[in-house]
Design a protein around this motif. Sequence first.
Motif, short mmCIF file in Angstrom:
data_model
loop_
_atom_site.label_atom_id
_atom_site.label_comp_id
_atom_site.label_asym_id
_atom_site.label_seq_id
_atom_site.Cartn_x
_atom_site.Cartn_y
_atom_site.Cartn_z
N TRP A 51 26.02 -19.81 -35.57
CA TRP A 51 26.31 -18.13 -36.18
C TRP A 51 26.94 -17.75 -34.61
O TRP A 51 27.42 -17.01 -34.67
N LEU A 52 25.71 -17.84 -33.29
CA LEU A 52 26.05 -17.40 -32.50
C LEU A 52 27.44 -17.75 -32.10
O LEU A 52 27.79 -17.55 -31.56
N GLY A 53 28.33 -18.95 -32.22
CA GLY A 53 29.12 -19.71 -31.90
C GLY A 53 30.53 -18.75 -32.84
O GLY A 53 31.68 -18.62 -31.64
N GLU A 54 30.27 -17.95 -33.32
CA GLU A 54 30.96 -17.19 -34.11
C GLU A 54 31.03 -15.97 -33.75
O GLU A 54 32.34 -15.76 -33.23
N LEU A 55 29.99 -15.66 -33.90
CA LEU A 55 29.89 -14.19 -32.69
C LEU A 55 30.63 -14.72 -31.45
O LEU A 55 30.99 -13.18 -31.38
N ARG A 56 30.50 -15.29 -30.86
CA ARG A 56 31.01 -15.39 -29.32
C ARG A 56 32.91 -15.71 -30.05
O ARG A 56 33.71 -15.09 -29.35
N ALA A 57 32.83 -16.01 -30.73
CA ALA A 57 34.53 -16.71 -30.51
C ALA A 57 34.88 -15.61 -31.37
O ALA A 57 36.30 -15.09 -30.87
N ALA A 58 34.09 -14.36 -32.20
CA ALA A 58 35.12 -13.19 -32.33
C ALA A 58 35.40 -12.31 -31.64
O ALA A 58 35.32 -11.18 -32.20
N GLY A 59 34.78 -12.12 -30.55
CA GLY A 59 34.61 -11.23 -29.46
C GLY A 59 33.35 -10.74 -28.79
O GLY A 59 32.99 -10.23 -27.97
N TYR A 60 32.09 -11.15 -29.55
CA TYR A 60 30.72 -10.42 -28.87
C TYR A 60 30.89 -11.20 -27.54
O TYR A 60 30.83 -12.14 -27.60
N THR A 61 30.13 -10.28 -26.40
CA THR A 61 30.08 -10.84 -25.23
C THR A 61 28.66 -10.99 -24.51
O THR A 61 28.08 -10.67 -23.61
N GLY A 62 27.55 -9.87 -25.40
CA GLY A 62 26.83 -9.29 -24.79
C GLY A 62 25.27 -10.31 -25.16
O GLY A 62 25.62 -10.84 -25.24
N LEU A 121 32.08 -3.30 -33.96
CA LEU A 121 31.28 -2.49 -34.41
C LEU A 121 29.57 -2.68 -33.54
O LEU A 121 28.47 -1.91 -33.52
N ILE A 122 29.64 -3.62 -33.45
CA ILE A 122 28.58 -3.93 -32.87
C ILE A 122 28.28 -3.94 -31.35
O ILE A 122 28.87 -5.03 -30.86
N GLY A 123 27.13 -3.90 -31.39
CA GLY A 123 26.38 -3.18 -29.87
C GLY A 123 25.87 -4.17 -29.42
O GLY A 123 25.81 -5.32 -28.59
N HIS A 124 24.30 -5.08 -30.02
CA HIS A 124 23.49 -5.79 -29.50
C HIS A 124 23.33 -6.44 -30.24
O HIS A 124 23.47 -6.18 -32.33
N VAL A 125 22.62 -7.93 -30.54
CA VAL A 125 22.27 -9.14 -31.35
C VAL A 125 20.94 -9.74 -31.65
O VAL A 125 20.68 -9.54 -29.45
N GLN A 126 20.51 -10.01 -31.90
CA GLN A 126 18.84 -10.33 -32.00
C GLN A 126 19.11 -11.52 -33.41
O GLN A 126 20.05 -11.71 -33.88
N VAL A 127 17.95 -12.14 -32.35
CA VAL A 127 18.20 -13.27 -33.61
C VAL A 127 16.21 -14.58 -34.10
O VAL A 127 16.21 -13.54 -33.21
N ALA A 128 15.94 -14.53 -34.44
CA ALA A 128 14.98 -15.35 -35.69
C ALA A 128 16.01 -16.13 -36.72
O ALA A 128 16.47 -15.71 -37.56
N ASP A 129 14.87 -17.03 -36.68
CA ASP A 129 14.84 -18.20 -37.65
C ASP A 129 13.93 -17.85 -38.92
O ASP A 129 13.78 -16.75 -39.11
N ALA A 130 14.81 -18.45 -40.20
CA ALA A 130 13.87 -17.88 -41.30
C ALA A 130 14.00 -19.29 -42.22
O ALA A 130 14.42 -19.58 -42.38
N MET A 184 23.41 -22.55 -24.93
CA MET A 184 23.12 -21.15 -24.54
C MET A 184 22.75 -21.20 -23.06
O MET A 184 21.81 -21.29 -22.83
N THR A 185 23.11 -20.18 -22.05
CA THR A 185 23.00 -19.89 -21.04
C THR A 185 21.59 -18.85 -20.60
O THR A 185 21.96 -18.26 -21.83
N SER A 186 20.73 -18.89 -20.18
CA SER A 186 19.17 -17.65 -19.44
C SER A 186 20.08 -16.79 -19.44
O SER A 186 19.20 -15.53 -20.29
N ASP A 187 21.14 -16.58 -18.31
CA ASP A 187 21.07 -15.59 -18.37
C ASP A 187 22.04 -14.36 -19.34
O ASP A 187 22.67 -13.41 -19.27
N ALA A 188 22.37 -15.06 -20.90
CA ALA A 188 22.95 -14.32 -22.31
C ALA A 188 21.09 -14.44 -23.08
O ALA A 188 21.83 -13.55 -24.13
N LEU A 189 20.74 -14.32 -22.14
CA LEU A 189 19.24 -14.61 -23.23
C LEU A 189 18.40 -13.15 -23.03
O LEU A 189 17.87 -13.37 -21.52
N ALA A 190 17.68 -12.07 -23.75
CA ALA A 190 16.84 -11.60 -23.51
C ALA A 190 15.49 -11.35 -24.58
O ALA A 190 15.58 -12.81 -26.33
N LEU A 191 14.35 -11.25 -24.47
CA LEU A 191 13.52 -11.39 -25.08
C LEU A 191 12.42 -10.27 -25.44
O LEU A 191 12.36 -8.94 -24.61
#
Length: 266
Positions: free
Chosen positions: A234-245, A209-218, A1-8
């Motif tokens: 999972w993030l690969g699946e979201l991207r494949a489904a069309g999430y671009t944010g 319907l998804i505007g933004h995605v956040q992650v953390a491990d569990a 995953m590229t750094s330009d796709a990540l927010a902190l």
Amino acid sequence: MTSDALALNCSLALRDVDPADRATTAAALGYAAVEYWWPYAEQTPTTAGIRTFVDSVHRSELPAVLLNFPGGGPDVADRGLLCVPGKEDDFLRAAETAIGIGRQLGTTFYNPMAGNIGAAWVEGSREFETALGNLLRIAPLVADAGAQIVLEPLSGFPDAALKTFADAQGLVRAARAEGAHNVSILYDVFHAAMNADPAVPGAIPAIELIGHVQVADAPGRGWPGTGELPLESWLGELRAAGYTGLIGLECLGEEPRPTHRAFTGA
């Protein structure tokens, strides 16, 4: 995953860093954007307090893409006012305050925090209709700021109004049916996993319907790789489904990772 796709998420991942230095720390770590919970102890910050926060973000030269609304104070356990009957004017003031700050920061998503309820979330209930009315009231204000409202299902709060993708989906669809097309879902993979939500990546019923995605491990809400969730898959699946944010890292524990180690830990 590229750094330009990540927010902190500075409020959680950098909670041990001086607030004045959080955004610049995120920039030094290579992130493309920052996120914040409500950054004040008070519901209505002073002009000086607003300037201090805004200046701290501006120094980083990063957009604060996500900002939470004020939580509403101890009367509502600081969990938000969106669905609370009788608090509509307080909610509007909270919205105006947050949007006024976000306009200065390049904010594109506002999380109004749905609030607590004493029973199950039911479409058509008083709480549902209160939330819908509040969304319709502020949607034009958020649109005028060039932004979206995002609704977040939560884990860890037994009385949270929204706990599943389906809970949020019903409210988003109702708002859009009334013309509020800038209402979407803040999909937090950690909360979905903790709630055993059937709408995990790969089984999202409505990716649009998804505007933004956040992650953390569990377990633990730590950085990717510290728990058991297949986050990269999972993030690969979201991207494949069309999430671009952007992907927001809302993690705690360990030293904050630079982007090139965000998912590897190496």
